[in-house]
Design an enzyme around this catalytic site. Structure first.
Site, short mmCIF file in Angstrom:
data_model
loop_
_atom_site.label_atom_id
_atom_site.label_comp_id
_atom_site.label_asym_id
_atom_site.label_seq_id
_atom_site.Cartn_x
_atom_site.Cartn_y
_atom_site.Cartn_z
CE LYS A 14 -21.50 -13.47 8.62
NZ LYS A 14 -21.51 -12.48 9.69
N GLY B 60 -9.55 -7.89 0.20
CA GLY B 60 -8.27 -8.27 0.78
C GLY B 60 -7.94 -9.74 0.61
NE ARG C 247 -4.17 -1.81 1.75
CZ ARG C 247 -5.14 -2.13 2.55
NH1 ARG C 247 -5.15 -1.66 3.79
NH2 ARG C 247 -6.13 -2.91 2.15
N GLY D 137 -14.24 -3.30 0.59
CA GLY D 137 -15.58 -2.76 0.91
C GLY D 137 -15.97 -1.67 -0.06
P1 AMP Z 1 -15.88 -12.19 3.17
O1 AMP Z 1 -15.27 -11.19 4.11
O2 AMP Z 1 -17.36 -12.26 3.24
O3 AMP Z 1 -15.36 -12.05 1.76
O4 AMP Z 1 -15.40 -13.62 3.70
C1 AMP Z 1 -14.07 -14.03 3.75
C2 AMP Z 1 -13.96 -15.20 4.70
O5 AMP Z 1 -14.83 -16.25 4.26
C3 AMP Z 1 -12.58 -15.83 4.76
O6 AMP Z 1 -12.02 -15.55 6.02
C4 AMP Z 1 -12.83 -17.32 4.57
O7 AMP Z 1 -12.15 -18.13 5.50
C5 AMP Z 1 -14.33 -17.44 4.80
N1 AMP Z 1 -14.89 -18.59 4.11
C6 AMP Z 1 -14.83 -18.88 2.79
N2 AMP Z 1 -15.41 -20.06 2.55
C7 AMP Z 1 -15.84 -20.55 3.73
C8 AMP Z 1 -16.52 -21.74 4.12
N3 AMP Z 1 -16.88 -22.65 3.22
N4 AMP Z 1 -16.82 -21.88 5.43
C9 AMP Z 1 -16.46 -20.97 6.34
N5 AMP Z 1 -15.83 -19.81 6.03
C10 AMP Z 1 -15.53 -19.61 4.73
#
Ligand code: AMP
Length: 396
Positions: free
Chosen positions: A200, A352, A38, A375
Site C-alpha cells: 500500500k 520484515g 532477534r 514500522g
Molecule cells: P507492506 O506491508 O505494505 O510492505 O506489504 C507487503 C505485502 O505486499 C506482502 O505480503 C506482499 O505479498 C504484498 N504485495 C507486494 N506486491 C503485491 C502485488 N503486486 N499484489 C498484491 N500484493 C502484493
C-alpha cells in the site's frame, strides 16, 4: 537529538531492565523458536551489561496476545535458547509483574539474568498504564531500551517506564539503528537510490515525500505500483488498487517528476497461487486484462532497476517488489536483494519482508545494515517522533 548509550553508564551492582525485541517467530504450538536472529541481535547489549557488573532483567512482547496470557505466545521457549547462546543460567518468570517477579528480582546478584514473561499478556502494557509502568520501573535501577522495532509505540515498557527511571540509556542495537537511519536522513554519497515496495501507498506516503527530498531516484515496486498507474489513467486489470489514495498518488507523481520510477513491465496472473500461469505485459502497449492482476515487476524492470542500483553510492530499501511469499512471484524481489548486495555503495534494508528476501537470497553479509524495525524505521525516516526514543533523549 542525542542519546546516552549503555556504554556511558556505570552499571556496577545495578539492576538493569533491558527492553529487548524477542518478538521471534515460533512454531504453531509455540514451543520452538524458528528463527533466533532477534535473540542473537540482542546479545551484545546483554553481554555488555553483564561485563559491567549488572544484574539483567529482560523484557519483551511476543505476538499479539490481546492483553491475555496465551500459551502459544509465551517467552518460555526463549529461555533455553538464551542459556545456550550466553552459556549461563536464565531464570524465566511466569509473569512480567507481581509477587513472584518482585521476589526473584530482589534476590538477584550481579551476573544474574531474569527473563520476564510476555509484556502483552497485560492490556496495561499497550495502554501505557501508569500503575503498570510503575510496577516495571520498581524492578530496576537503570532502564535500557534496545528494542528499536517497538520504539514507535508509547507503551509501558517503551515509554511509561522510561519516565519513571532516572538512569536510562539506549542499547547497542538501538544505537546502531539510529546511526544508520540518521545517515539516510543526512547527506550520504550520491547517487542515493530508494526502493519502495509493498502492498500500500498508505503508510508510506510520508516516507515517499521524504525520499523525494533526499534521494535521486525512487524505484517503485509491489502493489502500490497499480495505484500510481491507475492515477495516470493506465488500465491495471484486477491488480490491487487503493481507490482512496488516487489523489495522493497524483500529488506524488506531480511533485516527483522523473525522480519517481514506475515499473516498465509486470508479471501478471489470474490466480494468486503457486504454479499459476503467468505472463509478462508492459501495461502501456498491452494493458493488464480485467481478469488478471500484477504480482511482480517484470524482467525489463528488473534489468532497469539493476542498472540504476549498479551505480548507486547509497541504497535504502523497504517493501517487496511483488507477492514474494509465492516463489513464482518472488523473482523481482530476490533480484533486488542480489542487486543491492552487489552494489559497492552503502545499503540499508528495512521491513520484515525485505529482510526475509535478503535472507532467502543469502546475501545478509553484503548489506551494510538490516534494520530490525520495519514500522519504526519508516516512522523515523518520515521524520515522525518515536516516543520510545524521544523519552531517552539526553537532557543533561
Ligand atoms: P507492506 O506491508 O505494505 O510492505 O506489504 C507487503 C505485502 O505486499 C506482502 O505480503 C506482499 O505479498 C504484498 N504485495 C507486494 N506486491 C503485491 C502485488 N503486486 N499484489 C498484491 N500484493 C502484493
Amino acid at each position: 537529538m542525542s542519546h546516552r548509550s549503555i556504554r556511558d553508564i556505570d552499571l556496577t551492582g545495578k539492576k538493569v531492565f533491558i527492553r529487548v525485541d524477542f518478538n521471534v517467530p515460533l512454531d504453531e504450538n509455540g514451543t520452538e523458536v524458528t528463527s533466533d536472529t532477534r535473540i542473537r541481535a540482542a546479545l551484545p547489549t546483554i553481554q555488555l551489561a553483564l561485563r559491567k557488573g549488572a544484574a539483567v532483567i529482560l523484557a519483551s512482547h511476543l505476538g499479539r496476545p490481546k492483553g491475555r496470557p496465551k500459551s502459544t505466545m509465551s517467552l518460555d521457549p526463549i529461555a533455553p535458547l538464551l542459556e545456550k547462546l550466553l552459556g549461563q543460567h536464565v531464570t524465566k518468570t511466569g509473569d512480567c509483574v507481581g509477587d513472584e517477579v518482585n521476589h526473584l528480582v530482589a534476590q538477584m546478584s550481579p551476573g544474574d539474568i531474569v527473563l520476564l514473561e510476555n509484556l502483552r499478556f497485560h492490556a496495561a502494557e499497550e495502554a501505557n498504564d501508569p500503575d503498570f509502568s510503575a510496577q516495571l520501573a520498581s524492578l530496576c535501577d537503570v532502564y535500557v531500551n534496545d528494542a528499536f522495532g517497538s520504539a514507535h509505540r508509547a507503551h509501558s515498557s517503551t515509554e511509561g517506564i522510561a519516565r519513571l527511571v532516572h538512569k536510562k540509556a539506549i542499547g547497542l542495537l538501538m544505537e546502531k539503528e539510529l546511526e544508520y537511519l540518521t545517515m539516510a536522513l543526512s547527506k550520504p554519497e550520491r547517487p542515493y537510490i530508494a526502493i519502495v515496495g509493498g502492498a500500500k501507498i498508505s503508510g508510506k506516503i510520508d516516507v515517499l515525500d521524504r525520499f523525494l527530498e533526499l534521494a535521486d531516484k525512487i524505484l517503485i515496486g509491489g502493489a502500490m505500483t497499480y495505484t500510481f498507474l491507475h492515477a495516470q489513467g493506465i488500465a491495471i486489470g484486477g491488480s490491487l488498487l487503493e481507490k482512496d489514495k488516487l489523489d495522493v498518488a497524483r500529488t506524488i507523481i506531480n511533485k516527483a517528476g522523473d525522480k519517481l520510477v514506475l515499473p516498465k513491465d509486470h508479471v501478471i496472473t489470474a490466480k494468486l497461487q503457486a504454479d499459476a500461469n503467468t505472463r509478462v505485459v508492459d501495461g502501456y502497449n498491452e494493458p493488464i486484462p480485467s481478469n488478471m492482476k500484477g504480482v511482480d515487476i517484470g524482467p525489463a524492470t528488473v534489468d532497469f532497476y539493476k542498472k540504476t542500483l549498479a551505480n548507486a553510492r547509497f541504497i535504502i530499501w523497504n517493501g517487496p517488489m511483488g507477492v514474494f511469499e509465492i516463489p513464482e512471484f518472488a523473482r523481482g524481489t530476490l533480484a533486488m536483494a542480489h542487486a543491492i548486495a552487489e552494489s559497492s555503495g552503502l545499503s540499508i534494508v528495512g521491513g520484515g519482508d525485505s529482510e526475509k528476501a535478503i535472507r532467502t537470497a543469502g546475501v545478509e553479509t553484503s548489506i551494510t545494515h538490516i534494520s530490525t524495525g520495519g514500522g519504526a524505521s519508516l516512522e523515523f525516516l518520515a521524520g515522525h517522533r518515536l516516543p520510545g526514543i524521544e523519552v531517552l533523549s539526553k537532557t543533561t
